[in-house]
Design a protein around this motif. Structure first.
Motif, PDB file in Angstrom:
ATOM      1  N   GLY A  34      76.331  53.681  29.206  1.00 19.25           N
ATOM      2  CA  GLY A  34      75.422  52.688  28.643  1.00 19.25           C
ATOM      3  C   GLY A  34      75.835  51.249  28.870  1.00 19.25           C
ATOM      4  N   LEU A  35      77.060  51.040  29.321  1.00 20.36           N
ATOM      5  CA  LEU A  35      77.519  49.666  29.491  1.00 20.36           C
ATOM      6  C   LEU A  35      76.703  48.944  30.560  1.00 20.36           C
ATOM      7  CD1 LEU A  35      79.657  47.828  28.287  1.00 20.36           C
ATOM      8  CD2 LEU A  35      81.064  48.288  30.292  1.00 20.36           C
ATOM      9  N   SER A  36      76.477  49.625  31.678  1.00 20.72           N
ATOM     10  CA  SER A  36      75.749  48.953  32.759  1.00 20.72           C
ATOM     11  C   SER A  36      74.287  48.732  32.356  1.00 20.72           C
ATOM     12  CB  SER A  36      75.830  49.768  34.052  1.00 20.72           C
ATOM     13  OG  SER A  36      75.088  50.947  33.919  1.00 20.72           O
ATOM     14  N   VAL A  37      73.721  49.687  31.601  1.00 20.05           N
ATOM     15  CA  VAL A  37      72.349  49.504  31.123  1.00 20.05           C
ATOM     16  C   VAL A  37      72.283  48.290  30.205  1.00 20.05           C
ATOM     17  CG1 VAL A  37      70.516  50.524  29.737  1.00 20.05           C
ATOM     18  CG2 VAL A  37      71.820  51.946  31.316  1.00 20.05           C
ATOM     19  N   LEU A  38      73.316  48.169  29.395  1.00 20.27           N
ATOM     20  CA  LEU A  38      73.353  47.069  28.431  1.00 20.27           C
ATOM     21  C   LEU A  38      73.391  45.722  29.133  1.00 20.27           C
ATOM     22  CD1 LEU A  38      73.530  47.044  25.375  1.00 20.27           C
ATOM     23  CD2 LEU A  38      75.967  46.681  25.585  1.00 20.27           C
ATOM     24  N   VAL A  79      64.189  48.762  19.673  1.00 15.31           N
ATOM     25  CA  VAL A  79      64.466  48.167  20.983  1.00 15.31           C
ATOM     26  C   VAL A  79      65.483  49.024  21.733  1.00 15.31           C
ATOM     27  CG1 VAL A  79      65.415  46.159  22.154  1.00 15.31           C
ATOM     28  CG2 VAL A  79      63.914  45.848  20.213  1.00 15.31           C
ATOM     29  N   ALA A  80      66.507  49.484  21.011  1.00 15.84           N
ATOM     30  CA  ALA A  80      67.521  50.339  21.633  1.00 15.84           C
ATOM     31  C   ALA A  80      66.870  51.601  22.189  1.00 15.84           C
ATOM     32  CB  ALA A  80      68.597  50.693  20.614  1.00 15.84           C
ATOM     33  N   GLN A  81      65.984  52.206  21.397  1.00 16.19           N
ATOM     34  CA  GLN A  81      65.270  53.406  21.851  1.00 16.19           C
ATOM     35  C   GLN A  81      64.490  53.113  23.128  1.00 16.19           C
ATOM     36  OE1 GLN A  81      62.752  54.648  18.651  1.00 16.19           O
ATOM     37  NE2 GLN A  81      64.039  56.391  18.131  1.00 16.19           N
ATOM     38  N   GLN A  82      63.778  51.973  23.128  1.00 16.11           N
ATOM     39  CA  GLN A  82      62.972  51.621  24.299  1.00 16.11           C
ATOM     40  C   GLN A  82      63.843  51.463  25.532  1.00 16.11           C
ATOM     41  OE1 GLN A  82      61.114  48.080  22.883  1.00 16.11           O
ATOM     42  NE2 GLN A  82      59.457  49.145  21.838  1.00 16.11           N
ATOM     43  N   ILE A  83      64.975  50.794  25.367  1.00 17.08           N
ATOM     44  CA  ILE A  83      65.865  50.570  26.510  1.00 17.08           C
ATOM     45  C   ILE A  83      66.394  51.894  27.037  1.00 17.08           C
ATOM     46  CG2 ILE A  83      68.109  49.610  27.168  1.00 17.08           C
ATOM     47  CD1 ILE A  83      67.494  47.240  25.371  1.00 17.08           C
ATOM     48  N   GLU A 124      65.002  54.843  26.721  1.00 18.63           N
ATOM     49  CA  GLU A 124      63.908  55.565  27.381  1.00 18.63           C
ATOM     50  C   GLU A 124      63.643  55.016  28.773  1.00 18.63           C
ATOM     51  OE1 GLU A 124      61.913  58.233  26.448  1.00 18.63           O
ATOM     52  OE2 GLU A 124      63.562  58.471  25.046  1.00 18.63           O
ATOM     53  N   ALA A 125      63.635  53.692  28.889  1.00 15.61           N
ATOM     54  CA  ALA A 125      63.312  53.061  30.169  1.00 15.61           C
ATOM     55  C   ALA A 125      64.342  53.399  31.239  1.00 15.61           C
ATOM     56  CB  ALA A 125      63.208  51.550  29.990  1.00 15.61           C
ATOM     57  N   ASN A 126      65.573  53.636  30.834  1.00 20.13           N
ATOM     58  CA  ASN A 126      66.632  53.895  31.802  1.00 20.13           C
ATOM     59  C   ASN A 126      67.044  55.350  31.832  1.00 20.13           C
ATOM     60  OD1 ASN A 126      67.466  51.078  32.787  1.00 20.13           O
ATOM     61  ND2 ASN A 126      67.331  50.870  30.568  1.00 20.13           N
ATOM     62  N   ARG A 127      66.141  56.217  31.382  1.00 15.37           N
ATOM     63  CA  ARG A 127      66.545  57.609  31.256  1.00 15.37           C
ATOM     64  C   ARG A 127      66.899  58.243  32.593  1.00 15.37           C
ATOM     65  NH1 ARG A 127      62.993  60.892  27.555  1.00 15.37           N
ATOM     66  NH2 ARG A 127      61.748  61.382  29.357  1.00 15.37           N
ATOM     67  N   ALA A 173      73.047  56.831  28.513  1.00 13.97           N
ATOM     68  CA  ALA A 173      73.144  55.500  27.930  1.00 13.97           C
ATOM     69  C   ALA A 173      73.082  55.509  26.405  1.00 13.97           C
ATOM     70  CB  ALA A 173      72.044  54.605  28.490  1.00 13.97           C
ATOM     71  N   ALA A 174      72.478  56.565  25.824  1.00 16.44           N
ATOM     72  CA  ALA A 174      72.298  56.575  24.371  1.00 16.44           C
ATOM     73  C   ALA A 174      73.610  56.341  23.639  1.00 16.44           C
ATOM     74  CB  ALA A 174      71.679  57.895  23.931  1.00 16.44           C
TER      75      ALA A 174
END
Lengths: 224, 219
Positions: free
Chosen positions: A5-9, A178-182, A184-187, A193-194
């Motif tokens: 999840g770090l890179s997604v963040l 917002v966390a959920q959306q992010i 989901e978008a990067n699933r 990433a969760a």
């Protein structure tokens, strides 16, 4: 090692979005805190009056609000008022109403506790020294009561900030949403990433509440 | 208000209330154990463990249960920890409640003057006896109000379990509202069932506080 999840963040505006979500949550809690502190103080003073009717009403209000989970109150206001009165309250407004009702109840009990914890001899001594009723209230009772009250009400603020996380359940887009959306978008790109994202949210809440708790603890120790 | 609808819904709510109470009680029991353990560690003054326990208490007291649950339920499986909703609910409640219980017990233990312990030793009581006959009864009666408040608080917190799709009261209510639009009846039953669970415990708590208050000892 798979990405947690770090890179997604760090991708795009994701972290800023999460902070924005936290901002929404904090805004709701701070508005409710402001209302609660004000109304709670008023009601708390009213509660020390000897009028049995006002006492009974306030007591009923306090007990009902305190025994219901805040989530139930949110549902009552958000879904219940729509059905009963046809109001179409937004999620934000409903949550401010609920947290203000709840915060006012908690605060009024703290104020009542602080006022009644001042022993009777303080009032009597003040009267014996020739202070008028108002003087003894302002110069003797209030300074002592406020000292007991401030650490407790700061604690209430952290409780209210934590409770604000519940607004997710009535559709307010705050930090968890917002966390959920992010996530989901990067699933597809980072399915794990969760872990990192929810950990970040947990830490954000921690760093929002921890300094406030420390302040309360410090004041409690200092003013004892 | 439509009473036939309410009669229809009753079994669903009864089942959900059972789940709420079961998970609540298991979580609270675990929280009490964690709380006792934390208090013991903090009193024993073992260097590293004590800091760890303090860090845990700060972390769990300053974060919301909902976020903890999300992390446990959706986050942990990503690093290979298998979870299910019931276990997560209990673990989350225990994680949150442990620190609250620890604080309640600590306030009880700290309220006891060191002179009590010293007197017990000088009377020839062993460490275990001192704990059992002198410290514990006094600490218990001091902790009771905070303990009762915590139990009610934790039972109330179970309402967020619906977020990790446990079929508790909240979930049932939301589900029924979504399915049949019988908002009034669903919410009415929701309030009634929470009152049925929480009021007796609140009253019992007040009774317990009253009964243990007689163990007065100085101020």
């Amino acid at each position: 090692m798979p990405d947690l999840g770090l890179s997604v963040l760090l991708k795009g505006k994701n972290f800023a979005r999460i902070l924005g979500g936290l901002g929404v949550a904090l805004k709701i809690s701070l508005v409710s805190v402001a209302i609660s502190l004000l109304l709670g103080t008023l009601l708390g003073i009213l509660m020390t009056w000897k009028n049995p009717l006002s006492r009974a009403i306030l007591r009923l209000y306090l007990e009902f609000i305190r025994i219901m989970p805040q989530m139930v109150l949110l549902f009552l206001v958000y879904f219940g008022t729509t059905r009963a009165f046809g109001w179409n309250l937004s999620g934000e407004l409903s949550s401010v109403i609920v947290f203000s009702l709840w915060g006012t109840a908690e605060m009024s009990d703290l104020v009542r506790g602080a006022l009644t914890s001042i022993p009777a001899h303080q009032y009597e001594s003040a009267a014996a020294l020739g202070l008028s009723k108002r003087q003894s209230y302002f110069f003797v009772v209030l300074p002592q009561a406020v000292r007991r009250l401030i650490p407790l009400s700061i604690n209430l603020i952290t409780r209210m900030i934590k409770t604000t996380s519940l607004v997710l359940m009535i559709g307010v887009v705050e930090v968890l949403k917002v966390a959920q959306q992010i996530i989901e978008a990067n699933r597809m790109s980072s399915p794990n990433a969760a872990f990192g994202i929810y950990l970040t949210v947990l830490l954000l809440y921690f760093f929002a509440c921890w300094p406030i708790s420390l302040l309360a603890k410090y004041l409690e120790r200092r003013w004892r | 208000m439509n009473w036939t609808v309410i009669r229809q819904y009753l079994p669903l709510y009864r089942k959900a209330a059972g789940l709420t109470v079961r998970i609540g009680l298991l979580g609270i029991a675990a929280a009490i154990l964690i709380g006792l353990f934390c208090t013991a560690v903090q009193r024993s003054r073992i260097p590293v463990f004590r800091q760890l326990v303090s860090a845990y208490i700060e972390l769990s007291r300053n974060t919301p249960l909902l976020v903890q649950l999300f992390f446990l339920y959706y986050g942990l499986p990503k690093i290979g920890v298998p979870t299910n909703a019931v276990a997560c609910g209990i673990a989350g409640l225990a994680f949150l409640g442990g620190s609250y219980m620890a604080e309640a017990f600590r306030s009880g233990v700290e309220a006891i003057d060191i002179i009590q312990e010293e007197s017990a030793y000088s009377l020839g009581l062993s460490r275990g006896q001192t704990l059992r006959y002198v410290i514990f009864p006094q600490a218990f009666s001091v902790s009771v109000p905070a303990f009762v408040a915590n139990v009610i608080f934790l039972l109330k917190e179970t309402s967020v379990f619906s977020a990790i799709s446990l079929m508790d009261l909240m979930f049932t209510a939301k589900d029924l509202i979504g399915l049949y639009y019988k908002t009034t009846e669903s919410l009415f039953l929701l309030v009634v069932f929470y009152l049925l669970i929480l009021l007796p415990i609140s009253l019992l708590g007040t009774l317990l506080e009253r009964r243990t208050r007689h163990a007065g000892f100085g101020t």
